[in-house]
Design an enzyme around this catalytic site. Structure first.
Site, PDB file in Angstrom:
ATOM      1  N   ALA A   1       0.804  -1.152  -0.049  1.00 33.23           N
ATOM      2  CA  ALA A   1      -0.012  -0.017   0.108  1.00 33.23           C
ATOM      3  C   ALA A   1       0.850   1.247   0.160  1.00 33.23           C
ATOM      4  O   ALA A   1       2.078   1.320   0.732  1.00 33.23           O
ATOM      5  CB  ALA A   1      -0.842  -0.152   1.341  1.00 33.23           C
TER       6      ALA A   1
ATOM      7  N   GLU B   1       1.313   9.361   3.022  1.00 32.68           N
ATOM      8  CA  GLU B   1       2.536   9.649   3.996  1.00 32.68           C
ATOM      9  C   GLU B   1       3.523   8.634   3.777  1.00 32.68           C
ATOM     10  O   GLU B   1       4.843   8.782   3.818  1.00 32.68           O
ATOM     11  CB  GLU B   1       2.328   9.871   5.380  1.00 32.68           C
ATOM     12  N   ALA B   2       2.807   7.346   3.864  1.00 28.44           N
ATOM     13  CA  ALA B   2       3.747   6.231   4.049  1.00 28.44           C
ATOM     14  C   ALA B   2       3.600   4.936   3.155  1.00 28.44           C
ATOM     15  O   ALA B   2       2.828   4.913   2.228  1.00 28.44           O
ATOM     16  CB  ALA B   2       3.294   5.624   5.571  1.00 28.44           C
TER      17      ALA B   2
ATOM     18  N   ASP C   1      -7.185  12.151  11.884  1.00 31.41           N
ATOM     19  CA  ASP C   1      -7.660  11.640  10.733  1.00 31.41           C
ATOM     20  C   ASP C   1      -8.691  10.312  10.755  1.00 31.41           C
ATOM     21  O   ASP C   1      -8.648   9.242  10.405  1.00 31.41           O
ATOM     22  CB  ASP C   1      -6.505  11.026   9.777  1.00 31.41           C
TER      23      ASP C   1
HETATM   24  N1  LIG Z   1      -1.421  -3.147  10.468  1.00 26.50           N
HETATM   25  C1  LIG Z   1      -1.765  -3.093   9.396  1.00 26.50           C
HETATM   26  N2  LIG Z   1      -2.235  -4.308   8.938  1.00 26.50           N
HETATM   27  C2  LIG Z   1      -2.946  -4.563   7.671  1.00 26.50           C
HETATM   28  N3  LIG Z   1      -2.944  -3.370   6.778  1.00 26.50           N
HETATM   29  C3  LIG Z   1      -2.497  -2.210   7.242  1.00 26.50           C
HETATM   30  C4  LIG Z   1      -1.846  -1.859   8.522  1.00 26.50           C
HETATM   31  N4  LIG Z   1      -1.558  -0.762   8.569  1.00 26.50           N
HETATM   32  C5  LIG Z   1      -1.707   0.022   7.423  1.00 26.50           C
HETATM   33  N5  LIG Z   1      -2.446  -1.032   6.592  1.00 26.50           N
HETATM   34  C6  LIG Z   1      -3.060  -0.658   5.252  1.00 26.50           C
HETATM   35  O1  LIG Z   1      -2.181   0.466   4.835  1.00 26.50           O
HETATM   36  C7  LIG Z   1      -2.837   1.454   4.226  1.00 26.50           C
HETATM   37  C8  LIG Z   1      -2.245   2.672   4.671  1.00 26.50           C
HETATM   38  O2  LIG Z   1      -1.887   2.852   6.025  1.00 26.50           O
HETATM   39  P1  LIG Z   1      -2.131   3.994   6.739  1.00 26.50           P
HETATM   40  O3  LIG Z   1      -3.509   4.739   6.641  1.00 26.50           O
HETATM   41  O4  LIG Z   1      -1.179   3.617   8.121  1.00 26.50           O
HETATM   42  O5  LIG Z   1      -0.885   4.991   5.995  1.00 26.50           O
HETATM   43  P2  LIG Z   1      -0.965   6.497   5.578  1.00 26.50           P
HETATM   44  O6  LIG Z   1       0.113   6.803   4.759  1.00 26.50           O
HETATM   45  O7  LIG Z   1      -1.315   7.413   6.688  1.00 26.50           O
HETATM   46  O8  LIG Z   1      -1.960   6.181   4.371  1.00 26.50           O
HETATM   47  P3  LIG Z   1      -3.398   7.041   3.970  1.00 26.50           P
HETATM   48  O9  LIG Z   1      -2.995   7.921   3.300  1.00 26.50           O
HETATM   49  O10 LIG Z   1      -4.167   6.164   3.099  1.00 26.50           O
HETATM   50  O11 LIG Z   1      -4.128   7.259   5.369  1.00 26.50           O
HETATM   51  C9  LIG Z   1      -4.375   1.233   5.307  1.00 26.50           C
HETATM   52  O12 LIG Z   1      -5.468   1.799   4.842  1.00 26.50           O
HETATM   53  C10 LIG Z   1      -4.417  -0.311   5.175  1.00 26.50           C
HETATM   54  O13 LIG Z   1      -5.098  -0.828   3.923  1.00 26.50           O
HETATM   55 MG   LIG Z   2      -4.762   6.249   6.581  1.00 22.54          MG
END
Ligand SMILES: Nc1ncnc2c1ncn2[C@@H]1O[C@H](COP(=O)(O)OP(=O)(O)OP(=O)(O)O)[C@@H](O)[C@H]1O
Ligand SMILES: [Mg+2]
Length: 189
Positions: A15, A19-20, A113
């Site tokens: 994914a 940010e990540a 968020d």
């Molecule tokens: N511990 C986990 N187990 C399974 N899937 C996960 C986990 N953490 C994150 N994901 C998957 O990865 C995606 C993105 O993770 P997260 O929301 O923590 O990151 P982000 O960069 O803030 O993403 P976004 O911009 O989509 O909010 C989540 O929507 C989920 O589908």
């Molecule tokens: Mg997220």
């Protein structure tokens, strides 16, 4: 754990968030996720590093503390500075998102968020924008974001009156006017 694990894993990107980057791998029979915040080149390098570190460390604190409040989160396996390794959870069960937000706010925590995308079944995730010393204003903004994302029923069921009143004040100041389809609904109620 980290030193012994990193050379031996074969992480697979699964994914890419705002940010990540999220990689998954198996280690000693466990399903793991590596969440890494890569640099953003449009930011000043020092500021960029500080933000990535701060957000990751905020996430570490939330993942360690929330289970004590009865909120389900993935288990934290390792803290790598601008990355973490955590349990990979499945979309299993269902949380009561209103109750979870009330619990956070009661403990002066805001998520930052709070949307359905950050629930995986019963698990709450994604704490980079959280804070631990939330003001009434911050809680009100959390509630507005949640109501926008989940729907007007969220506001109805949420029960902390002080925060609801503050949210209505925020709306009246016009900050969230744009895009809030349910604003009229709220005005009528
Ligand atoms: N511990 C986990 N187990 C399974 N899937 C996960 C986990 N953490 C994150 N994901 C998957 O990865 C995606 C993105 O993770 P997260 O929301 O923590 O990151 P982000 O960069 O803030 O993403 P976004 O911009 O989509 O909010 C989540 O929507 C989920 O589908
Ligand atoms: Mg997220």
């Amino acid at each position: 754990m980290v030193r012994s694990v990193l050379p031996r894993i074969r992480p697979r990107l699964f994914a890419i968030g705002a940010e990540a980057r999220l990689y998954r791998f198996r280690w000693r029979g466990r399903d793991c996720v590596l969440k890494y915040r890569p640099p953003k080149t449009y930011r000043h390098p020092e500021l960029d590093h500080r933000l990535r570190l701060e957000r990751t460390q905020t996430e570490v604190r939330m993942l360690s503390r929330l289970p004590n409040l009865g909120i389900k989160t993935p288990s934290l396996y390792a803290n790598l500075g601008v990355a973490i390794i955590m349990e990979r959870v499945r979309r299993r069960g269902r949380a009561n998102p209103v109750k979870v937000l009330e619990t956070l706010h009661t403990h002066d925590i805001v998520h930052g968020d709070y949307t359905p995308r950050n629930f995986l079944g019963e698990y709450l995730i994604d704490f980079g924008l959280s804070s631990f010393d939330a003001s009434l204003q911050k809680k009100a903004e959390d509630l507005l974001v949640a109501t926008h994302a989940f729907g007007p029923w969220f506001f109805d069921r949420y029960s902390i009156t002080k925060v609801k009143d503050a949210a209505v004040q925020v709306l009246k100041l016009g900050k969230y006017r744009k895009g809030f389809r349910w604003l009229d609904y709220l005005r009528r109620n």
